[in-house]
Structures are given as C-alpha cells and as structure tokens.
Design a protein around this motif. Sequence first.
Motif, PDB file in Angstrom:
ATOM      1  N   ILE A   1       0.841  -1.205   0.000  1.00  0.00           N
ATOM      2  CA  ILE A   1       0.000   0.000   0.000  1.00  0.00           C
ATOM      3  C   ILE A   1       0.872   1.249   0.000  1.00  0.00           C
ATOM      4  CG2 ILE A   1      -1.915   1.194   1.157  1.00  0.00           C
ATOM      5  CD1 ILE A   1      -2.390  -1.422   2.729  1.00  0.00           C
ATOM      6  N   ASP A   2       1.910   1.234   0.830  1.00  0.00           N
ATOM      7  CA  ASP A   2       2.786   2.406   0.975  1.00  0.00           C
ATOM      8  C   ASP A   2       4.175   1.913   1.344  1.00  0.00           C
ATOM      9  OD1 ASP A   2       4.125   4.713   1.597  1.00  0.00           O
ATOM     10  OD2 ASP A   2       2.566   5.561   2.877  1.00  0.00           O
ATOM     11  N   ARG A   3       5.089   1.977   0.386  1.00  0.00           N
ATOM     12  CA  ARG A   3       6.417   1.410   0.637  1.00  0.00           C
ATOM     13  C   ARG A   3       7.196   2.187   1.691  1.00  0.00           C
ATOM     14  NH1 ARG A   3       7.266   3.957  -4.403  1.00  0.00           N
ATOM     15  NH2 ARG A   3       8.941   5.530  -4.407  1.00  0.00           N
ATOM     16  N   ASN A   4       6.737   3.390   2.029  1.00  0.00           N
ATOM     17  CA  ASN A   4       7.416   4.178   3.044  1.00  0.00           C
ATOM     18  C   ASN A   4       6.704   4.148   4.390  1.00  0.00           C
ATOM     19  OD1 ASN A   4       8.132   5.978   0.329  1.00  0.00           O
ATOM     20  ND2 ASN A   4       9.815   5.700   1.748  1.00  0.00           N
ATOM     21  N   SER A   5       5.769   3.223   4.551  1.00  0.00           N
ATOM     22  CA  SER A   5       5.090   3.122   5.847  1.00  0.00           C
ATOM     23  C   SER A   5       6.117   2.735   6.911  1.00  0.00           C
ATOM     24  CB  SER A   5       3.961   2.089   5.794  1.00  0.00           C
ATOM     25  OG  SER A   5       4.475   0.800   5.529  1.00  0.00           O
ATOM     26  N   THR A   6       5.952   3.295   8.088  1.00  0.00           N
ATOM     27  CA  THR A   6       6.917   3.076   9.169  1.00  0.00           C
ATOM     28  C   THR A   6       6.483   1.901  10.045  1.00  0.00           C
ATOM     29  OG1 THR A   6       5.776   4.573  10.681  1.00  0.00           O
ATOM     30  CG2 THR A   6       7.428   5.538   9.195  1.00  0.00           C
ATOM     31  N   PRO A   7       7.422   1.285  10.772  1.00  0.00           N
ATOM     32  CA  PRO A   7       7.060   0.186  11.694  1.00  0.00           C
ATOM     33  C   PRO A   7       6.000   0.609  12.710  1.00  0.00           C
ATOM     34  CG  PRO A   7       9.434   0.232  11.366  1.00  0.00           C
ATOM     35  CD  PRO A   7       8.887   1.443  10.691  1.00  0.00           C
ATOM     36  N   ASP A   8       6.073   1.866  13.176  1.00  0.00           N
ATOM     37  CA  ASP A   8       5.090   2.330  14.163  1.00  0.00           C
ATOM     38  C   ASP A   8       3.686   2.323  13.576  1.00  0.00           C
ATOM     39  OD1 ASP A   8       6.976   2.696  16.121  1.00  0.00           O
ATOM     40  OD2 ASP A   8       7.277   4.833  15.706  1.00  0.00           O
ATOM     41  N   VAL A   9       3.565   2.791  12.339  1.00  0.00           N
ATOM     42  CA  VAL A   9       2.255   2.805  11.678  1.00  0.00           C
ATOM     43  C   VAL A   9       1.797   1.370  11.415  1.00  0.00           C
ATOM     44  CG1 VAL A   9       1.014   3.466   9.572  1.00  0.00           C
ATOM     45  CG2 VAL A   9       2.580   5.080  10.661  1.00  0.00           C
ATOM     46  N   GLU A  10       2.711   0.523  10.991  1.00  0.00           N
ATOM     47  CA  GLU A  10       2.371  -0.880  10.698  1.00  0.00           C
ATOM     48  C   GLU A  10       1.913  -1.620  11.949  1.00  0.00           C
ATOM     49  OE1 GLU A  10       5.674  -0.835   7.115  1.00  0.00           O
ATOM     50  OE2 GLU A  10       6.104  -1.888   8.997  1.00  0.00           O
ATOM     51  N   LYS A  11       2.508  -1.299  13.083  1.00  0.00           N
ATOM     52  CA  LYS A  11       2.072  -1.922  14.345  1.00  0.00           C
ATOM     53  C   LYS A  11       0.649  -1.493  14.689  1.00  0.00           C
ATOM     54  CE  LYS A  11       6.705  -2.295  16.381  1.00  0.00           C
ATOM     55  NZ  LYS A  11       7.652  -1.726  17.369  1.00  0.00           N
ATOM     56  N   VAL A  12       0.345  -0.211  14.455  1.00  0.00           N
ATOM     57  CA  VAL A  12      -1.009   0.278  14.732  1.00  0.00           C
ATOM     58  C   VAL A  12      -2.006  -0.396  13.793  1.00  0.00           C
ATOM     59  CG1 VAL A  12      -2.520   2.306  14.728  1.00  0.00           C
ATOM     60  CG2 VAL A  12      -0.188   2.502  15.610  1.00  0.00           C
ATOM     61  N   MET A  13      -1.645  -0.533  12.509  1.00  0.00           N
ATOM     62  CA  MET A  13      -2.525  -1.210  11.546  1.00  0.00           C
ATOM     63  C   MET A  13      -2.767  -2.659  11.968  1.00  0.00           C
ATOM     64  SD  MET A  13      -1.070   0.190   7.894  1.00  0.00           S
ATOM     65  CE  MET A  13      -2.206  -0.795   6.920  1.00  0.00           C
ATOM     66  N   PHE A  14      -1.713  -3.318  12.368  1.00  0.00           N
ATOM     67  CA  PHE A  14      -1.815  -4.722  12.790  1.00  0.00           C
ATOM     68  C   PHE A  14      -2.782  -4.847  13.972  1.00  0.00           C
ATOM     69  CE2 PHE A  14      -0.333  -8.498  15.123  1.00  0.00           C
ATOM     70  CZ  PHE A  14      -0.282  -9.434  14.096  1.00  0.00           C
ATOM     71  N   LYS A  15      -2.646  -3.923  14.913  1.00  0.00           N
ATOM     72  CA  LYS A  15      -3.503  -3.950  16.099  1.00  0.00           C
ATOM     73  C   LYS A  15      -4.955  -3.661  15.729  1.00  0.00           C
ATOM     74  CE  LYS A  15      -3.741  -2.060  20.793  1.00  0.00           C
ATOM     75  NZ  LYS A  15      -3.123  -1.112  21.762  1.00  0.00           N
TER      76      LYS A  15
END
Length: 539
Positions: free
Chosen positions: A505-519
């Motif tokens: 979706i967004d190759r520049n997504s950060t780990p912090d954002v990805e953790k929130v998405m996962f949650k």
Amino acid sequence: MYYERDFLGEGSYGKLYKGKDTKTQEEIAVKIFDLSKMEGVELELLETEIATMKDLQHPNIAKIIDSFKLPPKNMVIILELCDGDLNKLMKKYGGKLPESVAQVALTQLMEGFKYMINKNYIHRDVKPANALTKGSVYKVSDFGFAGKVNVRAKQKLDLFCGTPIYEAPQILAMIPYTAKCDLYSIGVMAYELVYGQFPWSNRAGDEQLLKNIKNVPLRFPVDIKVSEQYKDFLRRCLEYDENKRIEWDEAFNHPLFKVQESQKQYDSFKVPQNAKDLLGQLQKISQARDINVVELFEKYDTDRSLQLDRNEFYLFVLQLDPRLTRDQTTQIFKVMDRNGDELISLDEFKEIFCNYEFINISDKAERIIIDLREVVKARKLNLDQLFRSFDQQSDGKLNPQEFTQFIKQIAPGLKQDEIEEVFKKFDKNNDKEITFAEFKEQLVAGTQFDSKFDPEQERAMKLLSDLKRIVRTSGSNPQQIFNNFDKNRSGKLEFNEFQNICKIIDRNSTPDVEKVMFKLVNKSNSQGVSFQDFQQIFQ
C-alpha cells in the motif's frame, strides 16, 4: 443647519450629522468635535487635519467647506456630503468587490494620493472607511493623522499611528519610516477589496501580526481569479522592506491603472478539490506550528539540486503532516509538478504553496478558527481552565450564551454573527451545545497543542481505507490476497507477513504505523491476523 435626527455616526471625540447649507440648499456633512474630551496631542492633530484639508483641493479628496469654533467647547467642520465609503460598497457586493470596480476605485484614489504626495503630505490612516464614494467618484478622506513630509528625500518619521491591520510593518515595529508606509496601507486595502479578507490577520494582536507579515508568505486565494496586473500591484505594495517596496512614481504609473479589461492576464492554474483540501490542511498546520517550509524543503534536498524527487517529497510532506498517505502526497505532487519532469523544484513548490491560499475562502468560520488558533498560540491560553470558567452548569458543555462569552474572552473583536458561524462549526452533532471535546477538536486538532494528536493512528486508518479501495476497484479476492501473504500457511498473518501488505500500500510506511494497523485489524488479539479479522477490512 442640521437636525439631531440626521445623525450619521460618531468617533472618539465627535459626532457626524447630515445637514444643509442654508445659502445654497446643498446637502452637507457636519462634523462636531467635543474639545473638552481632547488634550494637547489630540487638539494639535485636529488643527493639522483642518489645515491639511484646506490645503488639499482635488476632485479625489474629500472637500472641506468651512470650519469654526462653537462656544463653549465645540469645533465644527463642514464637509461635502458623500454617499458612503468602500466598506459600505463591499457590503453591497456581498463582502468583496469585482476586480473591475476595485480597479476604478483605486485608479481614482491614486489620483488623490498623487496630489497629496506632490504637495508632500502623508496620510497614515489609509483604509476602506477613509475612502468615500460620491456617485461614481472616489475620494480620500479623514486626515486626522496626516502630516507634512519630504517625500523625495525619503524623510524618516517617528509618529506611530494609524489602524494596526493596515499599518506598515515599520510602524507596527515602532521604527522610523518614510512616506512609503501609505503604499503598504494601500496594498492592504487593495487586497481586502477583491478578496474580502486581509492578507494577514491581527486578531492575535499587533505582535503576532508583525510576526505573520515576516514569516507567512503573501498568498492569493486560489478560488478567486484576479488579474496578474492586480496581483503584481499587491506584491509590490506589500513588500516588508521599505527599500524593496514600490516607489510612488512607479505606483502611480503601474499597469493596473492603465490596462483595459480585455488586456488583463489571468493564470490558468486549476487544482482538483481533493488536492486543494490537502494543501489547505498543510498551510494551516505549517502556520500553526511556525514551520519555515522553505528551510524544511532544503533539508530534504539531500543532493542540493534545489528539487525533490517523489520519495524525498513524500518524506518532506510527512514532516508537515505525518498523517498523510502516499496516495495523498502523490495528489499534491502532481499539482506541484508543473513541467511534468517527476521532480518538484523549489521554485515550483514556492509558486504553488507560497503563492496561493487553498483554505476555503467561503468558509468564514474556518478563517475565524485559524485566527483563534493564532490567539491561543500567541497568548499561551489554558483552554481547559478557560472553558471550565464559563461552564456555569459544570457539565462540560457550553450553551450559545456561554459560548459567546467564552469566545469574546479569547477574541473580543468578533461580531455576533461571526460567533454564531463558529458555534455551528464546532457543534458537530447539532445539539445546540458545545462540549470541550468538540471545541478542542476544531481548534487544536493536528497541532502541537493537541495532546490527543496521534498521527500513527490516523495514518494507519487511512492506509486501511486505501487497501479497501484498492481491493474494491481491482476486483481482487480478499481470500486470495490473504493466502498469498500467509507464507507459512498457518492460517494467520504474522506481523512480518502483515508488514508486506503494508509495504504494498505504501512502501514508506513506518514500523510504528504498521504496528497500529496490525492492532486495528487483529480484533481477536491473537498472535496473528485471522482471515475472519482480515475480511472485516472490506465489509
């Protein structure tokens, strides 16, 4: 001769009436000053005003007919009676003038100023209220702060007076200035005539106004088409530095006052509504946080080429608003890439971001809210404490009356109809009450004053929305997508597998954002995202 019933208005020291010359039967204006309310400086200014008007006889300058003292304590000035002023004319046209009308008004007023400058007079209180109309003729009026000055020698003056929002920055900063201060005021008035607002707001006080003039670019509302000739006149009058500001002779001979309607040039710039909203959002945030956008741009220009590629631009925009997704920054990129070379030069960026204003000019409440943010920032107000002090019922809500008192504490100059517009904007659920949450959401959301500002959460939700849109528009099967990323065939997407979807979706997504998405997706709070949880994204 005049009657009390023909009262027209009043100022600090006197009243204005409509009267009649008993000899000529001509209608006149009678200005009566109460000398007992005036002291040394005020009396001196009044005498100067009378002497100035008697010395300035021109068709585009309001005419004085006579003046005399009326014992025991009044001074009477007889003036030609005019129809109104430019404020009244703007109201007639709905808050701003068509450029053609503004051009005629300015052309005539500049003739009045030309006569003044040739006689070495300075006005020092130029504004629409002091520009009168009489039929189709426009006249400079009110010479209370006028004075003699050596214009050609650029004599410096140190009488700091006028109306702050129209004052040149030198007067606001209380440093010596020249006659070119009137050119700045003419520029502010000319801007207000066609845009219906000021180039910079002073609702937060003169100090913040001066700061904004220094740091916030002169912008032209993108929704109102004004000719390049008119905008050039505005730019040259509104130069901060007096040495760079247009000279009087250049101003009198500016193309704006000679060009025919058919010869005017207009830019062809158009921007999609989505991109316009995003750019307006970035402008509001950069102003609220006092961000120098040019310095920030240069910081991400790693090769010092004065241009940013797509990835550099994406990272740059995230510093302004980390909630934006790549799709949103791509929309902005396309608007700014004027020559289509897949790069945003510093000039392209400044041309769009610093030259145009993307905030919805018809949304009066939004403009006031921007000003209120300035007040909160400048005065470092404790909103929680202030809100509670007006919450008479202690229920965390303000009714319209309490809200009016509350807002007037923050911005005393707001009119009742403006407060009502702001109330409607804050009252999201239309229950005729404002909760502190509703108030704070509008006033400080997205700024450093918002303790609940969570850019990772907002961006995560936007990326999930993007995923839903991509799947819907492509006709993809959620089950097939799930299976493709479930590499270990566990029936669940572990975090590292889910991250791969985020990068699509967004190759520049950060780990912090990805953790929130996962949650957000992992409703069952297990070690991985089940297909049942994954499928909920698309429902």
